[in-house]
Write an enzyme that holds these catalytic residues in place. Structure first.
Site, PDB file in Angstrom:
ATOM      1  N   LYS A  27       0.956  -1.467  -0.017  1.00  0.00           N
ATOM      2  CA  LYS A  27       0.040  -0.055   0.017  1.00  0.00           C
ATOM      3  C   LYS A  27       0.809   1.154  -0.003  1.00  0.00           C
ATOM      4  O   LYS A  27       2.119   1.295   0.140  1.00  0.00           O
ATOM      5  CB  LYS A  27      -1.085   0.078   0.989  1.00  0.00           C
ATOM      6  CG  LYS A  27      -1.993  -1.132   1.021  1.00  0.00           C
ATOM      7  CD  LYS A  27      -3.125  -0.849   2.044  1.00  0.00           C
ATOM      8  CE  LYS A  27      -4.340  -1.956   1.343  1.00  0.00           C
ATOM      9  NZ  LYS A  27      -5.293  -2.166   2.578  1.00  0.00           N
ATOM     10  N   ARG A  76      -3.105 -10.506   4.847  1.00  0.00           N
ATOM     11  CA  ARG A  76      -3.503 -10.515   3.173  1.00  0.00           C
ATOM     12  C   ARG A  76      -2.438  -9.866   2.489  1.00  0.00           C
ATOM     13  O   ARG A  76      -1.979  -8.935   2.591  1.00  0.00           O
ATOM     14  CB  ARG A  76      -4.650  -9.976   2.959  1.00  0.00           C
ATOM     15  CG  ARG A  76      -5.363  -9.919   1.771  1.00  0.00           C
ATOM     16  CD  ARG A  76      -6.579  -9.140   1.691  1.00  0.00           C
ATOM     17  NE  ARG A  76      -7.262  -9.042   0.361  1.00  0.00           N
ATOM     18  CZ  ARG A  76      -6.995  -8.229  -0.520  1.00  0.00           C
ATOM     19  NH1 ARG A  76      -6.205  -7.406  -0.427  1.00  0.00           N
ATOM     20  NH2 ARG A  76      -7.416  -8.524  -1.661  1.00  0.00           N
TER      21      ARG A  76
END
Length: 338
Positions: free
Chosen positions: A280, A315
């Site tokens: 991210k 994840r």
């Protein structure tokens, strides 16, 4: 005044007699941070906790989609989209998607999360038919190829989930926290499906535009508690629910860091925690990695920090690298092989 209780999680082969095991996992705690909106935080001993809070924090988490949660679990990300922020277009074709899913399973993924709609900041909603055509054939082909791991369908839409489950998906992962499609919760309840409830402020098209919170940690906690309680009322047991604080979804850098520093608060929900930080933007910002493909090391670092606070699932895009790191992390702190 409402109090919130965050276990100060520790790990290691030796623990004091006053230590309490966290959620049946590898962490334990002797003290708790008491947080509120109206007073400074304070630290109290674990034996001073209210009985109902102690029960939520210590009750072992039942298996989810067949996965026991007494050790860290890895969810592999398989995006069948042309425009996901990190791997858009890489797995858009059926053959490429199946090969990638099988490779993740062989690399040690405990569950594969398949999505057909990008939820990157600024992404637009994908028509239902398109999303189904991207995901259901991939799930069917993976099952036909012999994949036995659980499969999660990453969707906000009941029709997409229905098609995915018909092809062999076992869990529904909704980034809207079951606020987008009112038919999705009842579908999951009817078919006894475990679910993941994620927090997001706004939708993908607008969530990055000036997100604001009164207290991001407590605001996200309250929002997840509301959604989990709503699903419980609808007939989905809390034991079948995962909670995801939604790092990067309607949060800026400071919001993300505040949540990560106190992510153990979410154990008080009484559910397993899923943490999704892989590649991210904030990892690129702090780790000097402008390209998403160069953020594996930072992603793994943040994942390990989450596991140290007892997070049960991470994840990730980089399954093999994450599994190697988790295995060595566990061996180093425990003196034993995972």
């Amino acid at each position: 005044m409402t109090d919130y209780f965050r276990p100060l999680v520790q790990i290691g082969p030796v623990r004091p007699d006053t230590a309490v095991q966290l959620a049946g996992g590898w962490g334990w705690f002797t003290h708790v941070e008491v947080m509120s909106r109206d007073a400074p935080a304070q630290v109290i001993p674990a034996n001073a906790l209210p009985a109902d809070v102690m029960q939520r924090l210590t009750a072992p988490r039942p298996p989810i989609a067949g996965m026991s949660l007494d050790r860290p679990r890895i969810m592999g990300i398989l995006n069948t989209t042309p425009d996901s922020f990190s791997d858009g277009g890489q797995h858009e074709g059926l053959a490429d998607a199946v090969a990638a899913g099988l490779a993740m399973a062989q690399s040690g993924a405990d569950i594969i999360d398949i999505g057909g709609e990008s939820t990157r900041p600024g992404a637009q909603t994908v028509p239902i038919e398109v999303e189904i055509n991207r995901t259901a054939p991939t799930i069917s082909a993976l099952r036909a190829a012999g994949l036995t791991q659980p499969i999660s369908i990453d969707t906000r839409k009941a029709a997409v989930a229905e098609a995915a489950v018909a092809m062999g998906a076992n869990l529904v992962n909704d980034v809207s926290g079951f606020t987008y499609d009112p038919a999705l919760g009842p579908f999951c309840q009817k078919h006894h499906l475990p679910v993941c409830v994620m927090h997001a402020q706004g939708d993908p098209e607008t969530m990055h535009l000036n997100p604001t919170y009164s207290n991001v940690v407590l605001d996200v906690y309250d929002a997840l508690e509301r959604q989990i309680s709503m699903l419980e009322v609808s007939g989905i047991a809390r034991s079948a629910i995962l909670a995801d604080p939604g790092i990067g979804f309607g949060k800026n850098l400071d919001h993300n860091l505040a949540l990560l520093a106190r992510i153990s608060l979410f154990h008080t929900l009484g559910t397993p925690i899923l943490l999704g930080v892989s590649r991210k933007k904030f990892i690129g910002t702090l780790g000097n990695a402008p390209q998403a493909k160069d953020r594996a090391a930072g992603s793994i670092g943040v994942a390990l920090a989450g596991l140290a606070q007892g997070v049960q699932l991470v994840r990730v895009h980089d399954v093999a690298e994450t599994l190697q790191a988790v295995s060595l992390w566990h061996a180093a702190y425990s003196g034993s092989i995972l």
